[in-house]
Design a protein around this motif. Structure first.
Motif, PDB file in Angstrom:
ATOM      1  N   THR A   1      32.938 -35.508   4.799  1.00 25.50           N
ATOM      2  CA  THR A   1      34.069 -36.443   4.912  1.00 25.50           C
ATOM      3  C   THR A   1      34.462 -37.010   3.548  1.00 25.50           C
ATOM      4  OG1 THR A   1      33.141 -37.022   7.033  1.00 25.50           O
ATOM      5  CG2 THR A   1      34.912 -38.427   6.215  1.00 25.50           C
ATOM      6  N   THR A   2      33.465 -37.425   2.766  1.00 28.88           N
ATOM      7  CA  THR A   2      33.775 -38.031   1.458  1.00 28.88           C
ATOM      8  C   THR A   2      34.514 -37.023   0.574  1.00 28.88           C
ATOM      9  OG1 THR A   2      31.478 -38.724   1.681  1.00 28.88           O
ATOM     10  CG2 THR A   2      32.683 -39.538  -0.238  1.00 28.88           C
ATOM     11  N   ALA A   3      34.016 -35.780   0.553  1.00 27.27           N
ATOM     12  CA  ALA A   3      34.655 -34.752  -0.272  1.00 27.27           C
ATOM     13  C   ALA A   3      36.078 -34.490   0.214  1.00 27.27           C
ATOM     14  CB  ALA A   3      33.838 -33.465  -0.236  1.00 27.27           C
ATOM     15  N   LEU A   4      36.223 -34.474   1.545  1.00 27.07           N
ATOM     16  CA  LEU A   4      37.549 -34.209   2.124  1.00 27.07           C
ATOM     17  C   LEU A   4      38.537 -35.311   1.730  1.00 27.07           C
ATOM     18  CD1 LEU A   4      39.029 -32.205   3.980  1.00 27.07           C
ATOM     19  CD2 LEU A   4      38.468 -33.699   5.892  1.00 27.07           C
TER      20      LEU A   4
ATOM     21  N   ALA B   1      43.473 -36.522  -4.001  1.00 23.05           N
ATOM     22  CA  ALA B   1      43.881 -35.902  -5.268  1.00 23.05           C
ATOM     23  C   ALA B   1      45.071 -34.964  -5.055  1.00 23.05           C
ATOM     24  CB  ALA B   1      42.707 -35.139  -5.876  1.00 23.05           C
ATOM     25  N   TRP B   2      45.007 -34.157  -4.025  1.00 17.08           N
ATOM     26  CA  TRP B   2      46.079 -33.194  -3.757  1.00 17.08           C
ATOM     27  C   TRP B   2      47.378 -33.907  -3.385  1.00 17.08           C
ATOM     28  CZ3 TRP B   2      45.104 -27.764  -1.385  1.00 17.08           C
ATOM     29  CH2 TRP B   2      44.037 -27.148  -2.049  1.00 17.08           C
ATOM     30  N   ILE B   3      47.263 -34.917  -2.523  1.00 13.83           N
ATOM     31  CA  ILE B   3      48.474 -35.643  -2.084  1.00 13.83           C
ATOM     32  C   ILE B   3      49.133 -36.313  -3.295  1.00 13.83           C
ATOM     33  CG2 ILE B   3      49.272 -37.675  -0.774  1.00 13.83           C
ATOM     34  CD1 ILE B   3      47.197 -36.811   1.410  1.00 13.83           C
TER      35      ILE B   3
ATOM     36  N   VAL C   1      32.561 -30.105 -12.797  1.00 17.02           N
ATOM     37  CA  VAL C   1      31.210 -29.801 -12.301  1.00 17.02           C
ATOM     38  C   VAL C   1      30.152 -30.474 -13.157  1.00 17.02           C
ATOM     39  CG1 VAL C   1      29.539 -27.911 -12.127  1.00 17.02           C
ATOM     40  CG2 VAL C   1      31.803 -27.661 -11.140  1.00 17.02           C
ATOM     41  N   GLU C   2      30.349 -30.444 -14.462  1.00 26.61           N
ATOM     42  CA  GLU C   2      29.336 -31.003 -15.372  1.00 26.61           C
ATOM     43  C   GLU C   2      29.294 -32.526 -15.351  1.00 26.61           C
ATOM     44  OE1 GLU C   2      28.651 -27.832 -18.956  1.00 26.61           O
ATOM     45  OE2 GLU C   2      29.895 -29.565 -19.323  1.00 26.61           O
ATOM     46  N   ASN C   3      30.354 -33.151 -14.828  1.00 26.48           N
ATOM     47  CA  ASN C   3      30.442 -34.616 -14.911  1.00 26.48           C
ATOM     48  C   ASN C   3      30.539 -35.295 -13.563  1.00 26.48           C
ATOM     49  OD1 ASN C   3      30.631 -35.329 -17.944  1.00 26.48           O
ATOM     50  ND2 ASN C   3      31.997 -33.581 -17.702  1.00 26.48           N
ATOM     51  N   GLY C   4      29.822 -34.774 -12.600  1.00 28.48           N
ATOM     52  CA  GLY C   4      29.666 -35.494 -11.337  1.00 28.48           C
ATOM     53  C   GLY C   4      30.678 -35.164 -10.266  1.00 28.48           C
TER      54      GLY C   4
ATOM     55  N   MET D   1      32.496 -29.967  -5.683  1.00 26.52           N
ATOM     56  CA  MET D   1      33.536 -30.374  -6.630  1.00 26.52           C
ATOM     57  C   MET D   1      34.047 -31.790  -6.333  1.00 26.52           C
ATOM     58  SD  MET D   1      35.830 -28.528  -8.781  1.00 26.52           S
ATOM     59  CE  MET D   1      37.243 -29.120  -9.657  1.00 26.52           C
ATOM     60  N   TYR D   2      34.095 -32.164  -5.061  1.00 22.66           N
ATOM     61  CA  TYR D   2      34.733 -33.438  -4.698  1.00 22.66           C
ATOM     62  C   TYR D   2      33.782 -34.490  -4.139  1.00 22.66           C
ATOM     63  CZ  TYR D   2      39.292 -31.361  -5.573  1.00 22.66           C
ATOM     64  OH  TYR D   2      40.371 -30.785  -6.183  1.00 22.66           O
ATOM     65  N   THR D   3      32.469 -34.223  -4.146  1.00 16.95           N
ATOM     66  CA  THR D   3      31.550 -35.271  -3.676  1.00 16.95           C
ATOM     67  C   THR D   3      31.180 -36.170  -4.845  1.00 16.95           C
ATOM     68  OG1 THR D   3      30.683 -33.840  -1.967  1.00 16.95           O
ATOM     69  CG2 THR D   3      29.320 -35.730  -2.590  1.00 16.95           C
ATOM     70  N   PRO D   4      31.455 -37.463  -4.735  1.00 20.38           N
ATOM     71  CA  PRO D   4      31.213 -38.349  -5.877  1.00 20.38           C
ATOM     72  C   PRO D   4      29.717 -38.602  -6.113  1.00 20.38           C
ATOM     73  CG  PRO D   4      32.469 -39.451  -4.138  1.00 20.38           C
ATOM     74  CD  PRO D   4      32.029 -38.160  -3.592  1.00 20.38           C
TER      75      PRO D   4
END
Lengths: 528, 44
Positions: free
Chosen positions: B3-6, B12-14, A38-41, A232-235
């Motif tokens: 979409t990008t997050a997905l 990562a999971w795969i 979270v803290e690093n993007g 968490m997963y958006t760059p």
């Protein structure tokens, strides 16, 4: 066990892998990883994270298994003897002191943190946190960590949980490799994964909740677990150019895999010459990554974002891993549908999984020093554990009493953070450069169930050491030197922190003396 | 979910789940040396 007794062996391959993975899976997987991400993007953090896993994490895992198994063939379960076997030079055994110092120092304070997870499991079962708001939860934690603040906990409570946790650790190790450590891993690891999986399902099926600040969430005024995953997963591509993100990601790989500690080598020393290490090393790293990325990444952040929003989650994460795990998560559990029973169950599972993650790691930290004393001083297992328990319990008192003054932070930084990189670099240089790349490569393939892609020989020889050197220099410059000078530390903490460093230094010097004494003893007996 | 997050999450999971399943499948397929039975006739 004495100098000449045969070495113990693992009972089964699955037991070994679970014990190794238990060693690696710790509190960091569920508390430190989400906070760092979270803290690093968010998504951007995952790019250097996976690069560091492949270029540093997995290669170091192989190196440590290789160093450990090679040392075990020479009757050595700790790094002084392992380095001495790999590099016949008077200084090599003294460099190995790091693999005694770090696991023992970390064991002492880690058991204190672990004892808190056990205490919170009991508090969750008793419903002690059921009616607390955020400030109340903060005070509940502060009262435990600061003996001068008896608002919620009597003074004896932290002492009781610390000594109980330490005693359980020693009891497990006293039962031996197969009867203690392996059995604990076979019970603890499945329990940990089941608890985590149940909690992940519960968290990801939470309904969206109204929050005060819903910035960053899809619905107006509402946040849900999907918003947490999005976050968490958006760059944040801009963050990829920041050195601090790369440093944080590489640092996380170190902590999460438990490399650079000395404990993986100790476990690997109980392998036979023909046992595989190439595939087993990957299996250990992969199991740890599943616990971290799939489970650890789907728990705290989605849960906290659902009830506090993205802005609130970031603010909590900035307060530290403990704010996330011991303040925010119990608050989330208090708001779960299902009343007091669901709150208690979720709390028991959350803190229970943290306890199992902790204890499967801490028992491994006891192993190198125990092996050193038994193999090099000829002490019996009983005597070794009795002496180590008295020493660890005495040193642990400092943490229970002076935690609020920063005593633990000093040990955590110098031994549990910076020291890992130093040992990793030293062992890489000794195993790959001094022992020789060809010998190291041959050693890794002895009994191997797979062929390691040849590309990794180049990685092991050049990329991993260079990565470690750059990391150490960079880290020293931006963080270690200011910390050494106590920059930004409140005046009232400087005395305790200085004393904390002196105690650590005393342990290090004493262990160097022990190595000198042990090798002198062996020389007199003609076994060096 | 965006979409990008997905895509990031799925990747990562795969990767980690795939690596875990593959390594355990290989490990369990072949018992370690000391768990193998000795060749027939080698025990008197």
């Amino acid at each position: 066990m004495t100098d000449t007794a045969p070495r113990a062996q693992w009972g089964s391959r699955i037991g070994l892998i679970l014990a190794m993975a238990g060693n690696a899976v710790g509190l960091g997987n569920f508390l430190r990883f989400p906070r760092q991400a979270v803290e690093n993007g968010g998504g951007t953090f995952m790019v250097p994270y996976f690069i560091a896993l492949i270029l540093v994490g997995i290669p170091l895992m192989w190196i440590e298994w290789g160093v450990g198994r090679y040392g075990g063939q020479h009757g050595q379960g700790s790094t002084p003897g392992m380095f001495d076997a790999l590099w016949k030079h008077p200084v090599s055994k003294y460099l190995g002191v790091l693999g005694l110092f770090m696991p023992f120092v970390v064991l002492v304070y880690y058991c204190y943190l672990e004892s808190q997870t056990l205490a919170w499991t009991v508090f969750a079962a008793l419903g002690s946190m059921r009616d607390l708001d955020q400030e109340g939860m903060r005070q509940f934690l502060a009262s435990y960590q600061d003996l001068g603040n008896p608002a919620f906990h009597a003074t004896w409570v932290p002492f009781f949980f610390y000594f109980f946790t330490l005693a359980v650790n020693f009891w497990v190790v006293s039962k031996g490799l197969t009867g203690g450590i392996e059995k604990l891993a076979k019970i603890g690891m499945p329990v940990l994964f089941v608890f985590a999986a149940i909690l992940v399902v519960r968290v990801l099926t939470l309904d969206a909740q109204p929050v005060a600040d819903a910035a960053g969430c899809a619905a107006a005024g509402m946040c849900g677990p999907v918003d947490g995953l999005n976050f968490m997963y958006t760059p944040d591509w801009g963050a990829l150019g920041k050195p601090s993100v790369w440093l944080a990601a590489t640092g996380q790989i170190f902590f999460t895999l438990s490399v650079g500690m000395g404990s993986l080598q100790a476990y690997a020393s109980y392998l036979s010459k023909k046992d595989d290490i190439a595939l087993s090393g990957i299996a250990t790293a992969a199991t740890n990554e599943t616990a971290e990325v799939v489970l650890g990444g789907s728990l705290a952040i989605p849960a906290v974002v659902t009830f506090f929003g993205v802005t609130g989650a970031v603010a909590i994460a900035k307060g530290g891993s403990f704010d996330l795990g011991f303040i925010a998560m119990p608050l989330v559990f208090n708001q779960l549908p299902g009343g007091a029973i669901m709150t208690a169950l979720a709390g028991i599972m959350w803190f229970g999984l943290l306890f199992f993650a902790g204890i499967t790691s801490s028992v491994s930290m006891l192993t190198p020093v125990k092996a050193f004393l038994e193999e090099n001083l000829g002490w019996s297992s009983r005597k070794t554990l009795q002496v180590l328990f008295v020493v660890a319990a005495s040193l642990g008192l400092f943490h229970v009493i002076y935690n609020a003054g920063g005593f633990l932070d000093e040990w955590d930084y110098w031994a549990g953070t910076f020291g890992l990189v130093i040992l990793a670099l030293v062992e890489t240089v000794i195993f790959v450069w001094i022992f020789g790349p060809d010998n190291a490569w041959r050693e890794l393939h002895e009994g191997a169930a797979i062929r390691i892609p040849r590309f990794f020989k180049f990685v092991l020889t050049y990329v991993t050491p260079v990565f470690l050197i750059v990391m150490m220099v960079w880290w020293s410059y931006i963080e270690a030197i200011p910390k050494l000078m106590l920059e930004g530390i409140p005046e009232e903490q400087k005395g305790i922190r200085t004393a904390s460093r002196l105690v650590m230094l005393g342990i290090l010097v004493f262990q160097i003396f022990l190595i000198r004494y042990a090798w002198g003893r062996k020389a007199r007996k003609g076994t060096a | 979910m965006k979409t990008t997050a997905l895509v990031f999450m799925a990747g990562a999971w795969i990767f980690v789940l795939g690596l875990t399943l593959w390594s355990f499948k290989r490990l369990l397929a072949e018992p370690p040396e000391h768990e193998k039975l000795p060749p027939p006739g080698s025990i008197p």
